[in-house]
Design a protein around this motif. Structure first.
Motif, PDB file in Angstrom:
ATOM      1  N   MET A   1      24.664   1.914 -21.995  1.00  0.00           N
ATOM      2  CA  MET A   1      24.318   2.752 -20.831  1.00  0.00           C
ATOM      3  C   MET A   1      25.505   2.981 -20.007  1.00  0.00           C
ATOM      4  O   MET A   1      25.829   3.981 -19.480  1.00  0.00           O
ATOM      5  N   PHE A   2      26.344   1.926 -19.875  1.00  0.00           N
ATOM      6  CA  PHE A   2      27.504   1.809 -18.809  1.00  0.00           C
ATOM      7  C   PHE A   2      28.522   3.036 -19.490  1.00  0.00           C
ATOM      8  O   PHE A   2      29.060   3.690 -18.730  1.00  0.00           O
ATOM      9  N   LEU A   3      28.572   2.968 -20.983  1.00  0.00           N
ATOM     10  CA  LEU A   3      29.631   3.669 -21.271  1.00  0.00           C
ATOM     11  C   LEU A   3      29.206   5.501 -21.328  1.00  0.00           C
ATOM     12  O   LEU A   3      29.862   6.145 -20.960  1.00  0.00           O
ATOM     13  N   ILE A   4      27.889   5.675 -21.668  1.00  0.00           N
ATOM     14  CA  ILE A   4      27.425   6.991 -21.263  1.00  0.00           C
ATOM     15  C   ILE A   4      27.793   7.365 -19.934  1.00  0.00           C
ATOM     16  O   ILE A   4      28.199   8.243 -19.589  1.00  0.00           O
ATOM     17  N   ARG A   5      27.183   6.641 -18.888  1.00  0.00           N
ATOM     18  CA  ARG A   5      27.632   6.738 -17.595  1.00  0.00           C
ATOM     19  C   ARG A   5      28.918   7.140 -17.218  1.00  0.00           C
ATOM     20  O   ARG A   5      29.039   8.184 -16.561  1.00  0.00           O
ATOM     21  N   GLU A   6      29.878   6.484 -17.868  1.00  0.00           N
ATOM     22  CA  GLU A   6      31.247   6.785 -17.665  1.00  0.00           C
ATOM     23  C   GLU A   6      31.736   7.849 -18.449  1.00  0.00           C
ATOM     24  O   GLU A   6      32.789   8.480 -17.560  1.00  0.00           O
TER      25      GLU A   6
ATOM     26  N   THR B   1      28.236  13.432 -17.680  1.00  0.00           N
ATOM     27  CA  THR B   1      27.741  13.816 -16.256  1.00  0.00           C
ATOM     28  C   THR B   1      26.478  13.677 -16.416  1.00  0.00           C
ATOM     29  O   THR B   1      25.584  14.082 -15.304  1.00  0.00           O
ATOM     30  N   LEU B   2      25.817  12.909 -17.103  1.00  0.00           N
ATOM     31  CA  LEU B   2      24.206  12.703 -17.241  1.00  0.00           C
ATOM     32  C   LEU B   2      24.016  11.881 -16.154  1.00  0.00           C
ATOM     33  O   LEU B   2      24.499  10.948 -15.510  1.00  0.00           O
ATOM     34  N   SER B   3      22.845  12.307 -15.424  1.00  0.00           N
ATOM     35  CA  SER B   3      21.915  11.531 -14.672  1.00  0.00           C
ATOM     36  C   SER B   3      21.565  10.089 -14.990  1.00  0.00           C
ATOM     37  O   SER B   3      21.369  10.179 -16.313  1.00  0.00           O
ATOM     38  N   THR B   4      21.237   9.283 -14.060  1.00  0.00           N
ATOM     39  CA  THR B   4      20.650   7.853 -14.677  1.00  0.00           C
ATOM     40  C   THR B   4      19.281   8.035 -15.284  1.00  0.00           C
ATOM     41  O   THR B   4      19.010   7.333 -16.152  1.00  0.00           O
ATOM     42  N   THR B   5      18.573   9.085 -14.926  1.00  0.00           N
ATOM     43  CA  THR B   5      17.080   8.997 -15.493  1.00  0.00           C
ATOM     44  C   THR B   5      17.457   9.930 -16.803  1.00  0.00           C
ATOM     45  O   THR B   5      16.842   9.482 -17.993  1.00  0.00           O
ATOM     46  N   GLU B   6      18.434  10.808 -17.057  1.00  0.00           N
ATOM     47  CA  GLU B   6      18.856  11.455 -18.468  1.00  0.00           C
ATOM     48  C   GLU B   6      19.244  10.484 -19.389  1.00  0.00           C
ATOM     49  O   GLU B   6      18.837  10.401 -20.497  1.00  0.00           O
ATOM     50  N   ILE B   7      20.023   9.467 -18.981  1.00  0.00           N
ATOM     51  CA  ILE B   7      20.530   8.319 -19.593  1.00  0.00           C
ATOM     52  C   ILE B   7      19.456   7.617 -20.171  1.00  0.00           C
ATOM     53  O   ILE B   7      19.231   7.034 -21.364  1.00  0.00           O
TER      54      ILE B   7
END
Length: 64
Positions: free
Chosen positions: A1-6, A9-15
């Protein structure tokens, strides 16, 4: 999740929704990201390794 966030540009909900049948809410994603950041602060070399990985990943996708 951390790497996807970094990396995205996905929101936390999308992640959270990316993780299959079980829906993770934005709070779960925030908690996971914070846990990695906390670990980066205490584990020698982890911060640099992750920063290098993210930079390398972004650089590769800029070339596409």
């Amino acid at each position: 999740m951390f790497l996807i966030r970094e990396i995205t540009t996905l929101s936390t909900t999308e992640i959270g929704e990316c993780f299959g049948d079980r829906t993770f809410d934005h709070g779960t994603v925030l908690h996971a990201c914070q846990a990695v950041k906390d670990r980066m602060a205490t584990k020698f070399g982890l911060k640099k390794d992750l920063e290098d990985f993210v930079a390398s990943f972004k650089k590769e996708f800029e070339r596409l």
